[in-house]
Design a protein around this motif. Structure first.
Motif, PDB file in Angstrom:
ATOM      1  N   UNK A 143      16.686 -23.638  27.440  1.00 38.64           N
ATOM      2  CA  UNK A 143      17.309 -24.813  28.052  1.00 38.64           C
ATOM      3  C   UNK A 143      18.834 -24.714  28.088  1.00 38.64           C
ATOM      4  N   UNK A 144      19.415 -23.928  27.179  1.00 38.72           N
ATOM      5  CA  UNK A 144      20.874 -23.737  27.150  1.00 38.72           C
ATOM      6  C   UNK A 144      21.272 -22.301  27.485  1.00 38.72           C
ATOM      7  N   UNK A 154      23.162 -15.741  30.641  1.00 37.67           N
ATOM      8  CA  UNK A 154      22.883 -16.035  29.237  1.00 37.67           C
ATOM      9  C   UNK A 154      24.144 -15.865  28.399  1.00 37.67           C
ATOM     10  N   UNK A 155      24.290 -16.690  27.383  1.00 33.38           N
ATOM     11  CA  UNK A 155      25.317 -16.519  26.363  1.00 33.38           C
ATOM     12  C   UNK A 155      24.636 -15.801  25.210  1.00 33.38           C
ATOM     13  N   UNK A 213      25.344 -23.447  12.021  1.00 32.85           N
ATOM     14  CA  UNK A 213      26.486 -24.218  12.502  1.00 32.85           C
ATOM     15  C   UNK A 213      27.153 -23.561  13.693  1.00 32.85           C
ATOM     16  N   UNK A 214      27.259 -22.243  13.657  1.00 28.97           N
ATOM     17  CA  UNK A 214      27.868 -21.508  14.768  1.00 28.97           C
ATOM     18  C   UNK A 214      26.991 -21.612  16.022  1.00 28.97           C
ATOM     19  N   UNK A 215      25.685 -21.538  15.848  1.00 31.57           N
ATOM     20  CA  UNK A 215      24.765 -21.677  16.981  1.00 31.57           C
ATOM     21  C   UNK A 215      24.940 -23.047  17.626  1.00 31.57           C
ATOM     22  N   UNK A 261      27.328 -26.417  22.104  1.00 31.03           N
ATOM     23  CA  UNK A 261      28.202 -27.509  22.515  1.00 31.03           C
ATOM     24  C   UNK A 261      29.267 -27.097  23.505  1.00 31.03           C
ATOM     25  N   UNK A 262      29.541 -25.791  23.615  1.00 37.26           N
ATOM     26  CA  UNK A 262      30.573 -25.312  24.544  1.00 37.26           C
ATOM     27  C   UNK A 262      29.990 -24.714  25.822  1.00 37.26           C
TER      28      UNK A 262
END
Length: 121
Positions: free
Chosen positions: A59-60, A92-93, A111-113, A118-119
């Motif tokens: 989804x992201x 894809x990121x 937390x990094x994921x 969020x960006x």
């Protein structure tokens, strides 16, 4: 985005890899599965663009790869760079973490994921 056909061999390899996770993959999967991380849906050992990625949040369009020490060798670094480039071409990121990071500091990895998602536009 167009869907890349998945060869039956890749699909079978992905299925096999799901049953033989490394310690680091299992630890991260226990944090990601069943929408446990901020309600995000992840898949493990997912075939994408001719590769099998460790974890993907479709989804992201986020991929999370876990790397062992062999990924520090020149040949593996080149392969990983080409692979990441190909996946980025498809929108894809890609995040990469060392296995030790997951085993030693899973909270920071998660937390990094979340902050990366969020960006993503």
């Amino acid at each position: 985005m167009p869907h890349t056909p998945i060869p039956p061999k890749n699909r079978a390899n992905a299925r096999k890899m799901r049953s033989t996770l490394t310690d680091a993959e299992l630890k991260l999967w226990n944090e990601l599965r069943a929408h446990r991380l901020m309600g995000l849906g992840f898949r493990r050992q997912m075939p994408i663009a001719g590769y099998i990625v460790d974890f993907a949040c479709p989804s992201h369009r986020l991929i999370v790869e876990l790397d062992g020490s062999q990924h520090g060798e020149d040949e593996e670094i080149r392969y990983d760079s080409e692979r990441t480039g190909r996946l980025r071409q498809d929108g894809w990121t890609v995040l990469r973490f060392w296995n030790d990071d997951v085993l030693q500091d899973i909270t920071n990895v998660c937390g990094h994921i979340v902050s990366t998602i969020g960006t993503i536009p």
